[in-house]
Design a protein around this motif. Structure first.
Motif, PDB file in Angstrom:
ATOM      1  N   ALA A 340       0.830  -1.213   0.000  1.00 47.67           N
ATOM      2  CA  ALA A 340       0.000   0.000   0.000  1.00 47.67           C
ATOM      3  C   ALA A 340       0.859   1.256   0.000  1.00 47.67           C
ATOM      4  CB  ALA A 340      -0.927  -0.002   1.225  1.00 47.67           C
ATOM      5  N   GLY A 341       1.917   1.236   0.785  1.00 45.65           N
ATOM      6  CA  GLY A 341       2.686   2.465   0.970  1.00 45.65           C
ATOM      7  C   GLY A 341       3.886   2.600   0.053  1.00 45.65           C
ATOM      8  N   TYR A 342       4.274   1.500  -0.586  1.00 45.10           N
ATOM      9  CA  TYR A 342       5.528   1.533  -1.366  1.00 45.10           C
ATOM     10  C   TYR A 342       5.334   0.932  -2.765  1.00 45.10           C
ATOM     11  CZ  TYR A 342       7.495   2.817   3.079  1.00 45.10           C
ATOM     12  OH  TYR A 342       7.754   3.491   4.247  1.00 45.10           O
ATOM     13  N   PRO A 343       4.451   1.551  -3.570  1.00 36.78           N
ATOM     14  CA  PRO A 343       4.178   0.979  -4.896  1.00 36.78           C
ATOM     15  C   PRO A 343       5.404   0.903  -5.788  1.00 36.78           C
ATOM     16  CG  PRO A 343       3.093   3.123  -4.613  1.00 36.78           C
ATOM     17  CD  PRO A 343       3.622   2.725  -3.278  1.00 36.78           C
ATOM     18  N   GLU A 344       6.283   1.901  -5.683  1.00 38.16           N
ATOM     19  CA  GLU A 344       7.461   1.879  -6.570  1.00 38.16           C
ATOM     20  C   GLU A 344       8.413   0.749  -6.191  1.00 38.16           C
ATOM     21  OE1 GLU A 344       8.915   5.859  -6.397  1.00 38.16           O
ATOM     22  OE2 GLU A 344       7.102   6.598  -7.390  1.00 38.16           O
ATOM     23  N   MET A 345       8.542   0.526  -4.892  1.00 34.18           N
ATOM     24  CA  MET A 345       9.396  -0.586  -4.459  1.00 34.18           C
ATOM     25  C   MET A 345       8.785  -1.909  -4.938  1.00 34.18           C
ATOM     26  SD  MET A 345      10.406  -1.882  -0.628  1.00 34.18           S
ATOM     27  CE  MET A 345       8.945  -2.897  -0.373  1.00 34.18           C
ATOM     28  N   MET A 346       7.471  -2.018  -4.844  1.00 33.57           N
ATOM     29  CA  MET A 346       6.818  -3.264  -5.262  1.00 33.57           C
ATOM     30  C   MET A 346       7.024  -3.499  -6.758  1.00 33.57           C
ATOM     31  SD  MET A 346       5.693  -4.718  -2.605  1.00 33.57           S
ATOM     32  CE  MET A 346       4.670  -6.016  -3.278  1.00 33.57           C
ATOM     33  N   GLU A 347       6.994  -2.410  -7.524  1.00 27.24           N
ATOM     34  CA  GLU A 347       7.208  -2.545  -8.972  1.00 27.24           C
ATOM     35  C   GLU A 347       8.628  -3.060  -9.235  1.00 27.24           C
ATOM     36  OE1 GLU A 347       6.000   1.008 -11.005  1.00 27.24           O
ATOM     37  OE2 GLU A 347       6.815   0.250 -12.902  1.00 27.24           O
ATOM     38  N   LYS A 348       9.561  -2.510  -8.479  1.00 26.34           N
ATOM     39  CA  LYS A 348      10.959  -2.927  -8.657  1.00 26.34           C
ATOM     40  C   LYS A 348      11.131  -4.409  -8.261  1.00 26.34           C
ATOM     41  CE  LYS A 348      15.586  -1.749  -7.015  1.00 26.34           C
ATOM     42  NZ  LYS A 348      16.361  -0.859  -6.166  1.00 26.34           N
ATOM     43  N   LEU A 349      10.571  -4.774  -7.106  1.00 21.29           N
ATOM     44  CA  LEU A 349      10.711  -6.170  -6.651  1.00 21.29           C
ATOM     45  C   LEU A 349      10.012  -7.122  -7.620  1.00 21.29           C
ATOM     46  CD1 LEU A 349      10.127  -5.782  -2.775  1.00 21.29           C
ATOM     47  CD2 LEU A 349      12.303  -5.889  -4.009  1.00 21.29           C
ATOM     48  N   SER A 350       8.878  -6.672  -8.169  1.00 19.01           N
ATOM     49  CA  SER A 350       8.153  -7.528  -9.114  1.00 19.01           C
ATOM     50  C   SER A 350       8.970  -7.763 -10.373  1.00 19.01           C
ATOM     51  CB  SER A 350       6.820  -6.873  -9.497  1.00 19.01           C
ATOM     52  OG  SER A 350       6.104  -6.581  -8.333  1.00 19.01           O
ATOM     53  N   GLY A 351       9.695  -6.725 -10.793  1.00 23.14           N
ATOM     54  CA  GLY A 351      10.577  -6.881 -11.958  1.00 23.14           C
ATOM     55  C   GLY A 351      11.651  -7.930 -11.677  1.00 23.14           C
TER      56      GLY A 351
END
Ligand code: SF4
Length: 559
Positions: A340-351
C-alpha cells in the motif's frame, strides 16, 4: 544401518498439484471430502530414491538432519520416505524422529472447517497422522527404537494431553532445538538426558497469552538456563533438498500482534550466503521455485518504524533468482501495508521476481479484520509505517495494497479472523464490507486478485472439552464466512482451470473439482448461514451498495 530414522507427517510431503492454497486440503473434515477426491487432489506420492530415502523433506526435518550430521556419520542418519520405512526401522534403530504441523487437526484452518461442519473432529490431517503413527509403532514393535516427535504442531499434544497415550510416544520435543538436536538425540539414545541442558515439561499460554510452564515427563524443551532460542549462527545449513524449494530467510517477526506466538521469538536474519547456498541445494535437486520463508518478509532487515529495506529486499530477491535452475521465487508471508505504501518498491521487486500474467507471486497475508478499532487494538504495528487515521482507514490501506499487488501480479492469500477478543457485530460487518469492496474492485482492467480464508478463534478450553458444533459461530460471524466463501467461489471459477498443472486430464480434473467445489462449498455455507438467520442479500450488498470509492492514499505521513 541408520541409528536415527527421520520421517515427516505425510500431509507435509505432497505437492497438492501445485495449486494455490490446496496445501490446506488435509485440514478439511474427512466426512466432507470423499477419500477418492482427497487422494486425487493430493497428487502423486512424493518421490523416493531407490534406497527408499525421501528425495525432498520438510525444511524443519532437513534442519534436524543437518544438526544430527554435525555429530554423527552420514550412514547413521536417514530421512526416510514414509512408504519405505520398513527398510530403515531395524533392531539397530535408536530413535525414529517425526515432524508434524497439525497432527490432531486443531490448527487454525482445520478449526475453521469444524466450525462449519461440526460433528466429529476428524480432519484428513488427523487421519493421516494416526495411520503414520500406527505404521511406525507396528514396525518398531519388539525393537528398541524410541519414538520422538517434534515440529510446530507439538502444541496440540499439550492441549489434548489426555488423548495421546495411544500414540506411545517416548518423547515430545517442544521449541527450536536446531543447534542442540544432536546432543538431545544422543542423550535420549543413552537414557541420560542432561537436566541442565533440557527440561521436562512444556510451555503453554493462558487466556491473556502469558507463558506458563507445566511439568510433564513426556515433554522435553530447552533448559531454563542458557538461551531460549538458538543463535542464528548456530543453526546448521540444510544438507538435503526441502519440499517446495523452501528456505528460511528469517525467524521471529517483531511486529507484535497480540494474538501471535511468532512475535515472542527473537528476530534473527539468515545471512545471504546461507540463504543462497540453501537455494542452490534445492535447485540442484530440481526445485525450480525458491520459496522464501519468513513470517513477515517486509520486515527483512527493516528500518525504524518498520520501514521496509528496499535495498536488502532487492538484493535478496535478485541473489536468489540469479541462481542456476531457479525459474521463479516468492516469499511466504508479508503484510499488506507495505504494498500500500511503497508501490514503486513493489514494482521494482516484481521486476526482479519476473512477476507477470503467467507468474503471479503468491503471498500469505493476515489481514485479520476490516475494523479500524480491532486492528488498532490487536495489531497496531501491522500497518507500520502507515498509520490508521493519518494514512487512511485500515480498509483503505488494505484496498490500496491489493490494488498495487494486482497491478504488479501479486496474489495475496488473506486470512480474516472471527471471534477476536473484544469483537463486536459492527467489527464483523466491517470485515464483510472490506471483503465485498475488494471483491468488486479492479486494477489496470483486472479484477483484484486475492483469496480470503476465514479463521475462527476457538478458546483452548472449548477445544479440550470438544464442545464443538455448528453453534460455534454467531450469525454475524457466519455472515463473514459467507462473504469470504462467496469471493472464494468467484476466484475458483476464475482460476480453477487457469492455475491447474499437469497433463490435460489432470488439469481438467483439478480445474473441475476446484471450480465445482468452490460453488458447492458456497452453497453449503449459504445453507448453514440461512438456517442461522443470516440475511444473505444484506451480506451481498454490504459495503458496496454505497459505492464507496477508494483511491490512492493521499500520502504516507512521516514514512
Ligand atoms: S505480523 Fe504476522 S507474524 Fe508478525 S506478529 Fe503479526 S501476525 Fe505474527
Amino acid at each position: 544401518m541408520a541409528r536415527y530414522v527421520l520421517v515427516s507427517d505425510s500431509t507435509l510431503s505432497y505437492e497438492y498439484r501445485n495449486f494455490p492454497l490446496l496445501d490446506f486440503l488435509p485440514s478439511a473434515p474427512s466426512k466432507a471430502i470423499p477419500e477418492l477426491i482427497y487422494r486425487f487432489l493430493r497428487g502423486s506420492p512424493p518421490p523416493a530414491h531407490p534406497s527408499g530415502e525421501a528425495v525432498f523433506a520438510p525444511y524443519g526435518l532437513r534442519k534436524l538432519e543437518a544438526s544430527l550430521l554435525r555429530k554423527f556419520q552420514r550412514n547413521e542418519v536417514v530421512v526416510a520416505h514414509e512408504d519405505y520405512l520398513d527398510r530403515f526401522i531395524t533392531d539397530d534403530t535408536e530413535i525414529i524422529g517425526v515432524t508434524t504441523m497439525d497432527p490432531l487437526g486443531i490448527g487454525p484452518t482445520t478449526m475453521s472447517y469444524y466450525a462449519l461442519f461440526g460433528g466429529e473432529m476428524m480432519a484428513w490431517v488427523r487421519k493421516d497422522w494416526d495411520s503414520l503413527i500406527e505404521k511406525i509403532n507396528a514396525l518398531r514393535s519388539g525393537k528398541k527404537a524410541k519414538l520422538v516427535v517434534g515440529g510446530p504442531g507439538v502444541w496440540e499434544f499439550t492441549v489434548l494431553r489426555d488423548e495421546i497415550e495411544k500414540y506411545n510416544f517416548d518423547y515430545i520435543v517442544q521449541g527450536e532445538i536446531d543447534d542442540i538436536a544432536d546432543m538431545l538425540f544422543e542423550q535420549i539414545s543413552e537414557d541420560s538426558i542432561d537436566s541442565s541442558m533440557f527440561q521436562r515439561g512444556y510451555v503453554t499460554y493462558d487466556s491473556s497469552f502469558r507463558r506458563i510452564q507445566k511439568n510433564d515427563d513426556l515433554f522435553i524443551a530447552r533448559g531454563i538456563t542458557g538461551s531460549s532460542y538458538p543463535r542464528i549462527e548456530d543453526i546448521p545449513e540444510i544438507a538435503g533438498p526441502a519440499n517446495k524449494g523452501i528456505v528460511e530467510v528469517m525467524r521471529g517477526c517483531g511486529i507484535g500482534c497480540d494474538f501471535c506466538e511468532v512475535t515472542l521469538r527473537p528476530l534473527r536474519y539468515n545471512s545471504l550466503d546461507r540463504i543462497t547456498s540453501e537455494v542452490r541445494t534445492n535447485a540442484r535437486a530440481g526445485q525450480t521455485n525458491a520459496w522464501l520463508h519468513s513470517d513477515e518478509i517486509f520486515g527483512y532487515k527493516h528500518g525504524n518504524r518498520f520501514v521496509p529495506n528496499e535495498e536488502a529486499l532487492a538484493e535478496l530477491f535478485s541473489s536468489v533468482t540469479s541462481i542456476k535452475g531457479v525459474k521463479t521465487a516468492n516469499p511466504t508471508h508479508g503484510r499488506i501495508s507495505i504494498p500500500a505504501g511503497y508501490p514503486e518498491m513493489m514494482e521494482k521487486l516484481s521486476g526482479i521476481l519476473k512477476a507477470g500474467p503467467s507468474n503471479w507471486i503468491g503471498i500469505q497475508t493476515g489481514v485479520e479484520t476490516g475494523s479500524d478499532r480491532l486492528a488498532m487494538k490487536h495489531m497496531p504495528n501491522k500497518t507500520m509505517p502507515l498509520r490508521i487515521g493519518p494514512d487512511g482507514s485500515w480498509q483503505e490501506i488494505v484496498w490500496q495494497g491489493v490494488y498495487v499487488e494486482t497491478m504488479n501480479y501479486w496474489r495475496p492469500a488473506f486470512t480474516v479472523q472471527v471471534g477476536q477478543e473484544g469483537e463486536t457485530a459492527e467489527d464483523e460487518w466491517d470485515t464483510i464490507a472490506m471483503i465485498n469492496r475488494l471483491s468488486n474492485s479492479y486494477a489496470g482492467g483486472r479484477p483484484f486478485e486475492f483469496t480470503v480464508t476465514p479463521l475462527v478463534n476457538v478458546p483452548l478450553g472449548r477445544i479440550k472439552s470438544r464442545s464443538l458444533n455448528r453453534n460455534m459461530l454467531t450469525a454475524n460471524q457466519l455472515a463473514v464466512y459467507y462473504a469470504s466463501y462467496r469471493h472464494l467461489a468467484k476466484m475458483a471459477v476464475r482460476d480453477g482451470y487457469r492455475e491447474s498443472r499437469g497433463n490435460f486430464m489432470a488439469r481438467l480434473g483439478t480445474g473441475s473439482i476446484i471450480s465445482g467445489g468452490g460453488f458447492m462449498m458456497l452453497k453449503y455455507v449459504e445453507s448453514v448461514a440461512r438456517k442461522n438467520g443470516v440475511d444473505i442479500e444484506k451480506v451481498k450488498k454490504w459495503g458496496v451498495e454505497r459505492n464507496v470509492e477508494f483511491s490512492t492514499l493521499a500520502s504516507i505521513s512521516n514514512a
